[in-house]
Enzyme design. Sequence first.
Site, PDB file in Angstrom:
ATOM      1  N   HIS A  45       0.830  -1.216   0.000  1.00 23.04           N
ATOM      2  CA  HIS A  45       0.000   0.000   0.000  1.00 23.04           C
ATOM      3  C   HIS A  45       0.859   1.259   0.000  1.00 23.04           C
ATOM      4  O   HIS A  45       2.068   1.231   0.305  1.00 23.04           O
ATOM      5  CB  HIS A  45      -0.918  -0.001   1.218  1.00 23.04           C
ATOM      6  CG  HIS A  45      -0.166  -0.026   2.526  1.00 23.04           C
ATOM      7  ND1 HIS A  45       0.432   1.090   3.076  1.00 23.04           N
ATOM      8  CD2 HIS A  45       0.107  -1.037   3.375  1.00 23.04           C
ATOM      9  CE1 HIS A  45       1.018   0.775   4.200  1.00 23.04           C
ATOM     10  NE2 HIS A  45       0.849  -0.523   4.414  1.00 23.04           N
ATOM     11  N   ARG A  80      -5.833   1.573   4.356  1.00 22.37           N
ATOM     12  CA  ARG A  80      -4.676   2.015   3.578  1.00 22.37           C
ATOM     13  C   ARG A  80      -4.466   1.151   2.340  1.00 22.37           C
ATOM     14  O   ARG A  80      -3.989   1.638   1.309  1.00 22.37           O
ATOM     15  CB  ARG A  80      -3.418   2.053   4.448  1.00 22.37           C
ATOM     16  CG  ARG A  80      -3.016   0.728   5.105  1.00 22.37           C
ATOM     17  CD  ARG A  80      -1.987   1.010   6.201  1.00 22.37           C
ATOM     18  NE  ARG A  80      -1.385  -0.160   6.809  1.00 22.37           N
ATOM     19  CZ  ARG A  80      -1.901  -0.844   7.814  1.00 22.37           C
ATOM     20  NH1 ARG A  80      -3.094  -0.499   8.323  1.00 22.37           N
ATOM     21  NH2 ARG A  80      -1.249  -1.877   8.340  1.00 22.37           N
ATOM     22  N   GLU A 139      -2.430  -7.182   7.312  1.00 21.53           N
ATOM     23  CA  GLU A 139      -1.173  -7.226   8.050  1.00 21.53           C
ATOM     24  C   GLU A 139      -1.381  -8.034   9.332  1.00 21.53           C
ATOM     25  O   GLU A 139      -2.512  -8.426   9.652  1.00 21.53           O
ATOM     26  CB  GLU A 139      -0.743  -5.786   8.370  1.00 21.53           C
ATOM     27  CG  GLU A 139       0.596  -5.633   9.062  1.00 21.53           C
ATOM     28  CD  GLU A 139       1.762  -6.147   8.239  1.00 21.53           C
ATOM     29  OE1 GLU A 139       1.970  -7.378   8.281  1.00 21.53           O
ATOM     30  OE2 GLU A 139       2.465  -5.343   7.608  1.00 21.53           O
TER      31      GLU A 139
END
Length: 207
Positions: A8, A58, A82
Amino acid sequence: MKIFLVRHGADEEGYRGGWSQRGLTEAGVIQSRALGSYLYEHKEQYDIHTVISSDLPRAVQTSQAIEESLGIRGIHTPDWREMNNGDMAGMLHADAEEKYPGVYFNTLKMDTSFPGGESPAHFYTRIQNTFENLCVQLEEKRIQSNVLLVTHGGVINVLYYVLANREWSNTSSFYPIDNTSIHTVQNMNNGWSILDTNRIPHLRKET
């Protein structure tokens, strides 16, 4: 068949990442739009038919800039998030250090979870299994190749170790993974392999 891994765009510094709900900075938006324009200008070279991204803001913002350029509707899924840092997600570094002193990604034991989150071992297994499932879907033509996958630095780093068949832990060194960088994975005769690494042609002139 290829999978283009993309990290990202730039997000806010000073906060813990992981499952943070914070989005891109202005610089991150510019990076993402530049990548979208680059991929459109080189659409014959990349031949992308499927866009998948983490559903964290994001990554979604980055993906949407690319989707708009390519005219492809993306799939946003929690599978590619993540590592889950639980209660610390999105906290100011100073607040996290005060409330959870010394608790960082690389200070956890492999089977110790972030407060309210997951352990490094669980994170690794989640990403490995998700990647293997994606490869099977491509090989069985349930997903159209080539795939652009927008995810996170920690995720891409794990995939480097998976693809190189190297042992990984949360204290392992990180491969270079810049914001909006492209990492090309291809299905070769001996399986899936990293073909090209950490390219940012949309952010600088490359020969």
